[in-house]
Design a protein around this motif. Sequence first.
Motif, mmCIF file in Angstrom:
data_model
loop_
_atom_site.group_PDB
_atom_site.id
_atom_site.type_symbol
_atom_site.label_atom_id
_atom_site.label_comp_id
_atom_site.label_asym_id
_atom_site.label_seq_id
_atom_site.Cartn_x
_atom_site.Cartn_y
_atom_site.Cartn_z
ATOM 1 N N PRO A 7 0.808 -1.220 0.000
ATOM 2 C CA PRO A 7 0.000 0.000 0.000
ATOM 3 C C PRO A 7 0.848 1.281 0.000
ATOM 4 O O PRO A 7 0.463 2.277 -0.602
ATOM 5 C CB PRO A 7 -0.817 -0.079 1.284
ATOM 6 N N VAL A 8 1.991 1.239 0.651
ATOM 7 C CA VAL A 8 2.853 2.426 0.694
ATOM 8 C C VAL A 8 3.415 2.718 -0.694
ATOM 9 O O VAL A 8 3.417 3.859 -1.148
ATOM 10 C CB VAL A 8 3.979 2.236 1.732
ATOM 11 N N VAL A 9 3.874 1.690 -1.387
ATOM 12 C CA VAL A 9 4.429 1.868 -2.727
ATOM 13 C C VAL A 9 3.327 2.249 -3.717
ATOM 14 O O VAL A 9 3.501 3.132 -4.555
ATOM 15 C CB VAL A 9 5.157 0.577 -3.183
ATOM 16 N N ASP A 10 2.181 1.613 -3.600
ATOM 17 C CA ASP A 10 1.074 1.856 -4.518
ATOM 18 C C ASP A 10 0.376 3.192 -4.253
ATOM 19 O O ASP A 10 -0.301 3.726 -5.127
ATOM 20 C CB ASP A 10 0.066 0.708 -4.429
ATOM 21 N N GLY A 15 -3.108 6.269 -4.551
ATOM 22 C CA GLY A 15 -3.608 6.634 -3.232
ATOM 23 C C GLY A 15 -3.882 5.384 -2.408
ATOM 24 O O GLY A 15 -3.559 4.275 -2.813
ATOM 25 N N PHE A 16 -4.478 5.566 -1.244
ATOM 26 C CA PHE A 16 -4.766 4.423 -0.382
ATOM 27 C C PHE A 16 -6.173 3.872 -0.619
ATOM 28 O O PHE A 16 -6.719 3.173 0.201
ATOM 29 C CB PHE A 16 -4.629 4.819 1.101
ATOM 30 N N GLY A 17 -6.776 4.174 -1.756
ATOM 31 C CA GLY A 17 -8.158 3.798 -2.035
ATOM 32 C C GLY A 17 -8.484 2.341 -1.802
ATOM 33 O O GLY A 17 -9.274 2.001 -0.929
ATOM 34 N N GLN A 18 -7.896 1.455 -2.566
ATOM 35 C CA GLN A 18 -8.247 0.040 -2.481
ATOM 36 C C GLN A 18 -7.379 -0.741 -1.501
ATOM 37 O O GLN A 18 -7.788 -1.782 -1.025
ATOM 38 C CB GLN A 18 -8.101 -0.614 -3.862
ATOM 39 N N ASP A 19 -6.203 -0.250 -1.228
ATOM 40 C CA ASP A 19 -5.233 -1.038 -0.459
ATOM 41 C C ASP A 19 -5.188 -0.710 1.034
ATOM 42 O O ASP A 19 -4.347 -1.251 1.744
ATOM 43 C CB ASP A 19 -3.832 -0.840 -1.038
ATOM 44 N N TRP A 20 -6.065 0.126 1.533
ATOM 45 C CA TRP A 20 -6.007 0.532 2.932
ATOM 46 C C TRP A 20 -6.126 -0.670 3.868
ATOM 47 O O TRP A 20 -5.517 -0.705 4.917
ATOM 48 C CB TRP A 20 -7.095 1.558 3.257
ATOM 49 N N TRP A 21 -6.907 -1.668 3.470
ATOM 50 C CA TRP A 21 -7.125 -2.824 4.336
ATOM 51 C C TRP A 21 -5.843 -3.639 4.526
ATOM 52 O O TRP A 21 -5.695 -4.354 5.523
ATOM 53 C CB TRP A 21 -8.247 -3.698 3.786
ATOM 54 N N LEU A 22 -4.902 -3.524 3.592
ATOM 55 C CA LEU A 22 -3.639 -4.239 3.752
ATOM 56 C C LEU A 22 -2.826 -3.684 4.922
ATOM 57 O O LEU A 22 -2.086 -4.427 5.572
ATOM 58 C CB LEU A 22 -2.820 -4.168 2.465
ATOM 59 N N LEU A 23 -2.966 -2.392 5.209
ATOM 60 C CA LEU A 23 -2.288 -1.814 6.372
ATOM 61 C C LEU A 23 -2.850 -2.397 7.660
ATOM 62 O O LEU A 23 -2.106 -2.680 8.601
ATOM 63 C CB LEU A 23 -2.411 -0.292 6.361
ATOM 64 N N VAL A 24 -4.158 -2.597 7.703
ATOM 65 C CA VAL A 24 -4.779 -3.234 8.867
ATOM 66 C C VAL A 24 -4.283 -4.675 8.991
ATOM 67 O O VAL A 24 -3.937 -5.133 10.082
ATOM 68 C CB VAL A 24 -6.324 -3.185 8.766
ATOM 69 N N ALA A 25 -4.227 -5.365 7.865
ATOM 70 C CA ALA A 25 -3.719 -6.745 7.873
ATOM 71 C C ALA A 25 -2.268 -6.787 8.333
ATOM 72 O O ALA A 25 -1.864 -7.711 9.053
ATOM 73 C CB ALA A 25 -3.862 -7.371 6.491
ATOM 74 N N ALA A 26 -1.472 -5.787 7.953
ATOM 75 C CA ALA A 26 -0.073 -5.736 8.370
ATOM 76 C C ALA A 26 0.040 -5.611 9.878
ATOM 77 O O ALA A 26 0.856 -6.288 10.507
ATOM 78 C CB ALA A 26 0.640 -4.568 7.690
ATOM 79 N N VAL A 27 -0.786 -4.765 10.478
ATOM 80 C CA VAL A 27 -0.760 -4.608 11.936
ATOM 81 C C VAL A 27 -1.152 -5.921 12.613
ATOM 82 O O VAL A 27 -0.504 -6.355 13.574
ATOM 83 C CB VAL A 27 -1.694 -3.456 12.375
ATOM 84 N N VAL A 28 -2.176 -6.574 12.100
ATOM 85 C CA VAL A 28 -2.622 -7.852 12.677
ATOM 86 C C VAL A 28 -1.517 -8.905 12.542
ATOM 87 O O VAL A 28 -1.206 -9.622 13.502
ATOM 88 C CB VAL A 28 -3.925 -8.327 12.002
#
Length: 124
Positions: A7-10, A15-28
């Motif tokens: 998500p950071v690279v994309d 923007g963080f439109g579609q990939d925001w949930w991957l940041l949540v998954a990363a924290v988990v």
Amino acid sequence: MLCLLLPVVDAESNGFGQDWWLLVAAVVLLTAFARWELRTVRRAREPVLDPRLAHTSGFAAGSVIGLVYFIGFTGIWLVLALFFQDGVGYSPLHSGLALTPFAIGVAISAAIAGRLVSKGSAAC
């Protein structure tokens, strides 16, 4: 790491439109990894990243310094390769060849340093 970095690279292009949930998954996933490592230590096994290091004096500061160093150090080679291509007009092959002496020097010095470290630790 993929969930954190993608998500950071994309984000630059989309923007963080579609990939925001991957940041949540990363924290988990990082939380699950930390718990796994703690459990591994409690069972008297060898962890991948020993959580007891966090309590060592200077570990956090050293980790931050190392992170900043390697972010800049590895990124400079991309910048130089692009400079040689776009700024100087080298082809991709010539750009890579211009950076090759450093890579060879690193490989040689790593081999020499590896031998010196093993000799030094044997003396102790």
